[in-house]
Design a protein around this motif. Structure first.
Motif: not given
Length: 91
Positions: A53, A55-62, A65
């Protein structure tokens, strides 16, 4: 690879991850017994979903996330029930 195919695969993976915890949650809740659940395994699983999660926030991969946050909630619920119903004895 087209975005549509990638999104279909990602959605299928997310649904599998999320729903894989449902049978375990239902069984523990109904029986009030989590003695067969591995505390170490679920602690690692929860940590994994936290990291995915983040990682998703850091890469803005919704999609990452949302999928991992949902799976995190379910895995954390199993872990919480492990503590609450340890050895088959409700608090």
């Amino acid at each position: 690879m087209s975005d549509l195919v990638a999104n279909i695969v990602g959605t299928a993976a997310a649904l599998c991850s999320i729903t894989s915890f449902a049978p375990q949650m239902i069984k523990i809740w109904k029986e009030r017994d989590a003695s067969n659940v591995s505390l170490k395994t679920y602690s690692l699983t929860v940590t994994c979903f936290v990291l995915w999660t983040v990682y998703g926030v850091m890469t803005t991969a919704w999609p990452i996330i949302v999928a991992n946050a949902c799976a995190l909630v379910m895995a954390a619920a199993v872990l919480g029930m492990k503590w609450r119903f340890r050895d088959g004895e409700p608090d």
